[in-house]
Design an enzyme around this catalytic site. Sequence first.
Site, PDB file in Angstrom:
ATOM      1  N   GLN A  91      21.298  54.384  37.505  1.00  0.00           N
ATOM      2  CA  GLN A  91      19.852  54.115  37.699  1.00  0.00           C
ATOM      3  C   GLN A  91      19.639  54.059  39.220  1.00  0.00           C
ATOM      4  O   GLN A  91      19.503  53.003  39.821  1.00  0.00           O
ATOM      5  CB  GLN A  91      19.463  52.800  37.018  1.00  0.00           C
ATOM      6  N   LYS A  93      25.981  77.394  31.486  1.00  0.00           N
ATOM      7  CA  LYS A  93      25.053  77.604  30.372  1.00  0.00           C
ATOM      8  C   LYS A  93      24.256  78.875  30.647  1.00  0.00           C
ATOM      9  O   LYS A  93      23.682  79.016  31.723  1.00  0.00           O
ATOM     10  CB  LYS A  93      24.061  76.437  30.289  1.00  0.00           C
ATOM     11  N   GLY A 106      31.258  59.988  26.038  1.00  0.00           N
ATOM     12  CA  GLY A 106      32.181  61.073  25.673  1.00  0.00           C
ATOM     13  C   GLY A 106      31.461  62.349  25.272  1.00  0.00           C
ATOM     14  O   GLY A 106      32.087  63.392  25.071  1.00  0.00           O
ATOM     15  N   THR A 159      29.630  64.571  26.833  1.00  0.00           N
ATOM     16  CA  THR A 159      29.801  65.738  27.702  1.00  0.00           C
ATOM     17  C   THR A 159      31.147  66.411  27.428  1.00  0.00           C
ATOM     18  O   THR A 159      31.226  67.635  27.258  1.00  0.00           O
ATOM     19  CB  THR A 159      29.750  65.291  29.194  1.00  0.00           C
TER      20      THR A 159
HETATM   21  C1  R5P Z   1      27.154  63.209  34.798  1.00  0.00           C
HETATM   22  O1  R5P Z   1      26.431  63.220  35.792  1.00  0.00           O
HETATM   23  C2  R5P Z   1      28.539  62.726  34.910  1.00  0.00           C
HETATM   24  O2  R5P Z   1      29.257  63.549  35.792  1.00  0.00           O
HETATM   25  C3  R5P Z   1      29.258  62.683  33.566  1.00  0.00           C
HETATM   26  O3  R5P Z   1      29.384  64.001  33.059  1.00  0.00           O
HETATM   27  C4  R5P Z   1      28.516  61.840  32.558  1.00  0.00           C
HETATM   28  O4  R5P Z   1      28.198  60.589  33.098  1.00  0.00           O
HETATM   29  C5  R5P Z   1      29.357  61.661  31.310  1.00  0.00           C
HETATM   30  O5  R5P Z   1      28.664  60.889  30.396  1.00  0.00           O
HETATM   31  P1  R5P Z   1      28.972  60.960  28.846  1.00  0.00           P
HETATM   32  O6  R5P Z   1      30.436  60.696  28.661  1.00  0.00           O
HETATM   33  O7  R5P Z   1      28.100  59.888  28.259  1.00  0.00           O
HETATM   34  O8  R5P Z   1      28.600  62.325  28.369  1.00  0.00           O
END
Ligand code: R5P
Length: 272
Positions: free
Chosen positions: A84, A174, A206, A208
């Site tokens: 944030q 993408k 997780g 991403t």
């Molecule tokens: C994004 O800006 C970060 O580099 C990470 O890819 C992201 O924080 C991963 O978050 P999550 O595990 O919730 O997908």
Amino acid sequence: MKIIPCPSSPLLARRISETTGTEIADVTFKRFPDGELYVRVEGCREGVIVGSITTNDDLIAIAFLLDALDDARIVVPYMGYARQDRVFKEGEAVSIRVVANILERKAREIVTVNIHSKQAASHFRKLKDLDAMPVIGKHFSDRDVLMISPDKGSVERVKVAASHANCDWDYLEKTRIDEATVEIAPKNLDVEGRDVVIVDDIISTGGTVIEAAKKLYELGAKSVSATCVHAVLAGNAALRLFNAGIRDIIATDTIECAFSKISVAGIIGEAL
Ligand code: R5P
């Protein structure tokens, strides 16, 4: 000058004490029956506080330690609240600005590792932001892996890690095929039959990594593992990652957990 360990980073604090030859201070953390926190530092008035911020209590513990000391530096290996880092919707608090104000009111210097963004770092005046990608890369230097960034935005990170691992790297891109279809694929390299390591700064839900792994397996990867600096692993993220076929999760000790297989103590010790 002593190392003052917080409950969030006891092992990393000990490792920093060992690499720098600095003694650990005698610190008491107690909770009153009503839940309020109490801290006491005995026998020293100056020190290096070491504690990641993953919960509100972690932040309060550091704020109390700062009050107890006359002169302090702070090592915050994982700087929570950094996502944030701006007002996304009207009326929101900029959480990391509040954290920065609390920490900088009394600390001489703040050391962190891979803070989420440049924007988050911009709210600090006394911040040293270290990069764990070289130590992550070195961890893989004896393995034949292909490192992949889950998006183009993280390409600089994977480049650094791969240069220290001496391995190939690529990123997932993408491509919009039509209004309803988006194709995700590695930009340059073939992943078929390769042991792939997804490299990211944070793994939180997780999501991403899971999306990236799905694609990589579809394209014929032999195995997919994930490495990151900060293993936030919110809720049952680790289980979801393993269920998605992630072979291993390799993280640093900025957040101490079962997946902390790489230490950032060395780079922090050098920076102090
Ligand atoms: C994004 O800006 C970060 O580099 C990470 O890819 C992201 O924080 C991963 O978050 P999550 O595990 O919730 O997908």
